[in-house]
Design an enzyme around this catalytic site. Sequence first.
Site, mmCIF file in Angstrom:
data_model
loop_
_atom_site.group_PDB
_atom_site.id
_atom_site.type_symbol
_atom_site.label_atom_id
_atom_site.label_comp_id
_atom_site.label_asym_id
_atom_site.label_seq_id
_atom_site.Cartn_x
_atom_site.Cartn_y
_atom_site.Cartn_z
ATOM 1 C CG HIS A 121 -1.995 1.525 1.269
ATOM 2 N ND1 HIS A 121 -1.841 1.931 1.601
ATOM 3 C CD2 HIS A 121 -3.115 0.813 0.866
ATOM 4 C CE1 HIS A 121 -2.968 3.531 1.980
ATOM 5 N NE2 HIS A 121 -3.658 2.418 1.418
ATOM 6 C CG ASP A 198 0.923 -2.224 6.405
ATOM 7 O OD1 ASP A 198 -0.328 -2.435 7.242
ATOM 8 O OD2 ASP A 198 0.801 -1.808 4.997
ATOM 9 C CD GLN A 201 -6.692 -4.579 4.496
ATOM 10 O OE1 GLN A 201 -7.774 -5.295 4.696
ATOM 11 N NE2 GLN A 201 -7.206 -2.851 3.931
ATOM 12 C CE LYS A 224 -7.117 -0.199 6.373
ATOM 13 N NZ LYS A 224 -7.720 0.147 5.509
ATOM 14 C CB CYS A 362 -3.385 2.927 -1.322
ATOM 15 S SG CYS A 362 -5.298 4.361 -1.206
HETATM 16 N N1 7TS Z 1 -1.586 -0.290 4.988
HETATM 17 C C1 7TS Z 1 -2.332 -1.637 3.975
HETATM 18 C C2 7TS Z 1 -2.039 -3.160 3.444
HETATM 19 C C3 7TS Z 1 -3.985 -1.010 3.601
HETATM 20 O O1 7TS Z 1 -4.573 -1.986 3.185
HETATM 21 C C4 7TS Z 1 -4.459 0.238 4.394
HETATM 22 C C5 7TS Z 1 -5.288 0.876 4.038
HETATM 23 C C6 7TS Z 1 -3.011 0.688 4.681
HETATM 24 C C7 7TS Z 1 -1.725 0.751 5.379
HETATM 25 C C8 7TS Z 1 -3.464 2.471 5.740
HETATM 26 O O2 7TS Z 1 -4.028 2.269 6.921
HETATM 27 P P1 7TS Z 1 -4.760 3.520 7.356
HETATM 28 O O3 7TS Z 1 -6.114 2.879 8.476
HETATM 29 O O4 7TS Z 1 -3.856 4.561 7.967
HETATM 30 O O5 7TS Z 1 -5.094 4.301 6.579
HETATM 31 N N2 7TS Z 1 -6.547 -0.040 2.442
HETATM 32 C C9 7TS Z 1 -7.536 0.660 2.089
HETATM 33 C C10 7TS Z 1 -7.977 0.052 1.313
HETATM 34 O O6 7TS Z 1 -7.374 -0.938 0.787
HETATM 35 N N3 7TS Z 1 -9.096 0.835 0.663
HETATM 36 O O7 7TS Z 1 -8.682 2.353 1.802
HETATM 37 C C11 7TS Z 1 -7.644 2.071 2.439
#
Ligand code: 7TS
Length: 404
Positions: A121, A198, A201, A224, A362
């Site tokens: 991401h 990371d 997910q 999430k 992303c």
């Molecule tokens: N890493 C991964 C693997 C992610 O899927 C996401 C967000 C992030 C980092 C960032 O997370 P945040 O909470 O700091 O924004 N992924 C997604 C997505 O797949 N669709 O919207 C956000």
Amino acid sequence: MIDTEIIRKQFPILERSVAGKPLVYLDNTATSQAPLRVVREIERIYTTTRANVHRGVHTLSQEMTNLQEECREKVREFINASSIEEIVFTRGATESINLVANSFGSSFKAGDEVILTVMEHHANIVPWQLLRDRTGIVLKVVDIDEKGELDLEKYKSLFTDRTVLASFCHVSNVLGTINPIKEMTAYAKSRGVAVLIDGAQATPHLKVDVQDLDCDFYVFSAHKMYGPSGIGVLYGKKQRLEKMPPWQGGGEMISVVTFAHTTFADLPFKFEAGTPDYIGIAAFAKAIDFMEEVGVKEMEEHEMALCSYAEKGLREIEGIRIYGEASKKGPVISFLLNNVHPYDLGMLLDKQGVEVRTGHHCAMPLMERLGIPGTVRASFAVYNTIREADTLISAVSRAAAILT
Ligand code: 7TS
């Protein structure tokens, strides 16, 4: 066995309609919905306990501080960290990675190497690029095979005497691939290289044990995991965090401040400058309770069964291509229909009440690697049902009939 009827009662949002059709929420990879106990906790705190944390002897401040710190202990237990000093609250996985890049990364020198993967991401790419532009570090990228699995030999071959960090996702937000993080971590450790995982997910679906993984850093986001938005976690090994300089300065993170010199607070507060979203953090504890009551293993089984069922149905539609066919996958299906643009398909699905994400998710470098502009992505959570999977399949079939 998951009883979705009972679970869904805790998520009133699922009763709403979209475009006159019952909502089918399949964008859980972006954000999952929050159960009533999370929402009620926020309301309860606003109406009974709201006060700044770690700041006063007064009752409200102490009660609020306890609620926040109880969540820290809950998170520690959830990922089996060895102490609460290793749990830093942030705004999300993104901020957690930026913290590591700015603090741990401040010791990197020009020519030092960081290993990433092509399926990251942007949150696990851009902070390292910003650091590269400041320091002259070198970024190396592990490729995937046609199933969307990482090439482990390539991964190992990228390590040199200059490698200082390997930073990779546990589960891909596009392909769903569950990476062999234990093996990847063990190899990096055998070379004396630090590891950041990371887990944005992974924590919504898989049981994570950071001590067993032996990684240096593990990051994730509450929104999430059925929790509030704007809350994230950085797990860091105590010995690492202790040696790292603070990233942001301000209140909360200090011990003594004079104009000549400042000493910093103990872990984890050294990394928590300013007033945190203490109410969100306290409510996150309720989301963890929810996940533990239902059972992370049970959630995983339910979601994967639904995802496999939906994937099988989608494959029967002519012109469907599925991206991500790893042998171990999280509950995510990325797909395209002939040469229909993902936005067009997403719009038609929305008209049928089906909420999916469309676009590059992303992960633009991954899209470039796959040679596509984006995908349509359906992703599952514990409250999703077989009937909803059927609705997805029939909605895509209907869209296919209109668009192709
Ligand atoms: N890493 C991964 C693997 C992610 O899927 C996401 C967000 C992030 C980092 C960032 O997370 P945040 O909470 O700091 O924004 N992924 C997604 C997505 O797949 N669709 O919207 C956000």
